[in-house]
Design a protein around this motif. Sequence first.
Motif, PDB file in Angstrom:
ATOM      1  N   GLU A  36       8.634   1.816 -11.772  1.00 43.23           N
ATOM      2  CA  GLU A  36       9.030   2.430 -10.511  1.00 43.23           C
ATOM      3  C   GLU A  36       8.768   1.514  -9.319  1.00 43.23           C
ATOM      4  O   GLU A  36       9.273   1.766  -8.228  1.00 43.23           O
ATOM      5  CB  GLU A  36       8.306   3.767 -10.329  1.00 43.23           C
ATOM      6  N   CYS A  37       7.977   0.475  -9.540  1.00 43.10           N
ATOM      7  CA  CYS A  37       7.784  -0.555  -8.511  1.00 43.10           C
ATOM      8  C   CYS A  37       8.813  -1.675  -8.660  1.00 43.10           C
ATOM      9  O   CYS A  37       8.647  -2.772  -8.102  1.00 43.10           O
ATOM     10  CB  CYS A  37       6.376  -1.135  -8.611  1.00 43.10           C
ATOM     11  N   GLN A 318       2.881   1.594   0.771  1.00 45.39           N
ATOM     12  CA  GLN A 318       2.370   0.274   1.154  1.00 45.39           C
ATOM     13  C   GLN A 318       3.477  -0.776   1.085  1.00 45.39           C
ATOM     14  O   GLN A 318       3.577  -1.652   1.949  1.00 45.39           O
ATOM     15  CB  GLN A 318       1.228  -0.126   0.221  1.00 45.39           C
ATOM     16  N   LYS A 319       4.283  -0.671   0.047  1.00 47.57           N
ATOM     17  CA  LYS A 319       5.324  -1.672  -0.153  1.00 47.57           C
ATOM     18  C   LYS A 319       6.296  -1.720   1.022  1.00 47.57           C
ATOM     19  O   LYS A 319       6.774  -2.792   1.404  1.00 47.57           O
ATOM     20  CB  LYS A 319       6.085  -1.365  -1.456  1.00 47.57           C
ATOM     21  N   ILE A 320       6.569  -0.576   1.641  1.00 46.75           N
ATOM     22  CA  ILE A 320       7.487  -0.566   2.786  1.00 46.75           C
ATOM     23  C   ILE A 320       6.744  -0.625   4.120  1.00 46.75           C
ATOM     24  O   ILE A 320       7.366  -0.548   5.187  1.00 46.75           O
ATOM     25  CB  ILE A 320       8.395   0.694   2.750  1.00 46.75           C
ATOM     26  N   GLY A 321       5.408  -0.757   4.062  1.00 46.24           N
ATOM     27  CA  GLY A 321       4.621  -0.916   5.272  1.00 46.24           C
ATOM     28  C   GLY A 321       4.469   0.331   6.106  1.00 46.24           C
ATOM     29  O   GLY A 321       4.127   0.251   7.292  1.00 46.24           O
ATOM     30  N   ALA A 322       4.675   1.512   5.511  1.00 44.36           N
ATOM     31  CA  ALA A 322       4.661   2.756   6.283  1.00 44.36           C
ATOM     32  C   ALA A 322       3.260   3.263   6.568  1.00 44.36           C
ATOM     33  O   ALA A 322       3.081   4.166   7.380  1.00 44.36           O
ATOM     34  CB  ALA A 322       5.450   3.842   5.548  1.00 44.36           C
ATOM     35  N   VAL A 323       2.245   2.719   5.873  1.00 40.43           N
ATOM     36  CA  VAL A 323       0.876   3.161   6.099  1.00 40.43           C
ATOM     37  C   VAL A 323      -0.020   1.960   6.368  1.00 40.43           C
ATOM     38  O   VAL A 323       0.230   0.851   5.890  1.00 40.43           O
ATOM     39  CB  VAL A 323       0.322   3.961   4.900  1.00 40.43           C
ATOM     40  N   THR A 324      -1.056   2.190   7.154  1.00 39.26           N
ATOM     41  CA  THR A 324      -2.107   1.205   7.368  1.00 39.26           C
ATOM     42  C   THR A 324      -3.420   1.806   6.901  1.00 39.26           C
ATOM     43  O   THR A 324      -3.511   3.011   6.656  1.00 39.26           O
ATOM     44  CB  THR A 324      -2.218   0.798   8.852  1.00 39.26           C
ATOM     45  N   PHE A 325      -4.435   0.984   6.808  1.00 38.47           N
ATOM     46  CA  PHE A 325      -5.703   1.378   6.224  1.00 38.47           C
ATOM     47  C   PHE A 325      -6.805   0.951   7.168  1.00 38.47           C
ATOM     48  O   PHE A 325      -6.814  -0.201   7.630  1.00 38.47           O
ATOM     49  CB  PHE A 325      -5.842   0.676   4.872  1.00 38.47           C
ATOM     50  N   GLN A 326      -7.724   1.859   7.484  1.00 39.05           N
ATOM     51  CA  GLN A 326      -8.753   1.559   8.478  1.00 39.05           C
ATOM     52  C   GLN A 326     -10.086   2.155   8.065  1.00 39.05           C
ATOM     53  O   GLN A 326     -10.144   3.265   7.543  1.00 39.05           O
ATOM     54  CB  GLN A 326      -8.342   2.117   9.849  1.00 39.05           C
TER      55      GLN A 326
END
Length: 353
Positions: A36-37, A318-326
């Motif tokens: 699916e990736c 993550q692959k499409i950059g829709a989320v960030t991590f903090q």
Amino acid sequence: MAPSQPITLHIHPPFEYLYSLFALGTKEHYYTMIRECDLEPSRQIVTALDEMSAGLSVYLERELEYFFDLSGLGYILYKYILSHPELTEVTSLLNVLQRSDATALAFHIVSSVGKNKMPQAHTKQWDKLQHSAAEMLQLVNGVEFQDPVRRERVIESLRNPEETKQRFCWLLTQVYTRCYSPLESRILQWISDEQGKYQSMLDENPSAFVEQYMNLEASRQPDLHIHLSFFKYVSWHHYSLYDKEDSPDWFILGAYSDQLFRKNIFADKYSSFFKALSDPNRIEILKLLSKRPWFGQELAEQLQITPATVSYHMSFLQKIGAVTFQRADNRSYYSLNGAKLIKPLEEFSHYFQ
């Protein structure tokens, strides 16, 4: 983002063993996740899992399914890995687990599945809870589970903590001896072969590396450790002992993750983008993140899915950059990156205009 903490790329054998168990326990789902990736399982990964499977007895297969399938509780082994960073050999870690108290294992399970209902760490109520299986069972009875099998296994572990611990230790020891140990040096060498390119990227631009591969926007931790993993394969997962502020953050990064960021032609690019948005759980995650940042366990409880499933869905986002991590307030939060979510939609629309 300029990381203020040292970032270290490791090959950590206990973490790799943990991920081999995930892969072996969810084998067909594991292959589906890779496909699916938009990737195919490598010849090495298929060979390794086939060789490990050949060493399983019927009883070991049942126990592996119990602890390490999608409803399993085996992920809790990470607590022991993080609590003993000095142990870099699987056998040493298994010895520590065997000597540990059964109630402590039960408490680790409860604190993971019912994090939002747990009392504040290191209070009298928290101390009392971690020594009483009966109170743990009462707390779990107030937790909503989407998966009834998972709920049943958690409750069984609390009713029979010593038996659960002995079964778990026996499984880990037997699978390591019969299935994993004969392959371990080969697996670690495969990781080592991939390590150089990631180390070069990390050395060249640490900020770009953690932003691309972990969507890590900021971290206040003094240490950040990355285990490059053969069995994680693609994307990443984050681990931390939230009740210990001096505990380092660990990220498990799949050794094939660089393939997620290969240059795509137009059709491939937007196919990946819309595939990432094609699952109802991912849409719900984005809706929740549009209101405020959420941490992984909180999302799991809100959506009534496992933390591992949250990580699985996050690999697409993550692959499409829709989320960030903090990292904040001794927790690790996901946030929505609205610009990177909206831009591809605008580009797609403009293309046809």
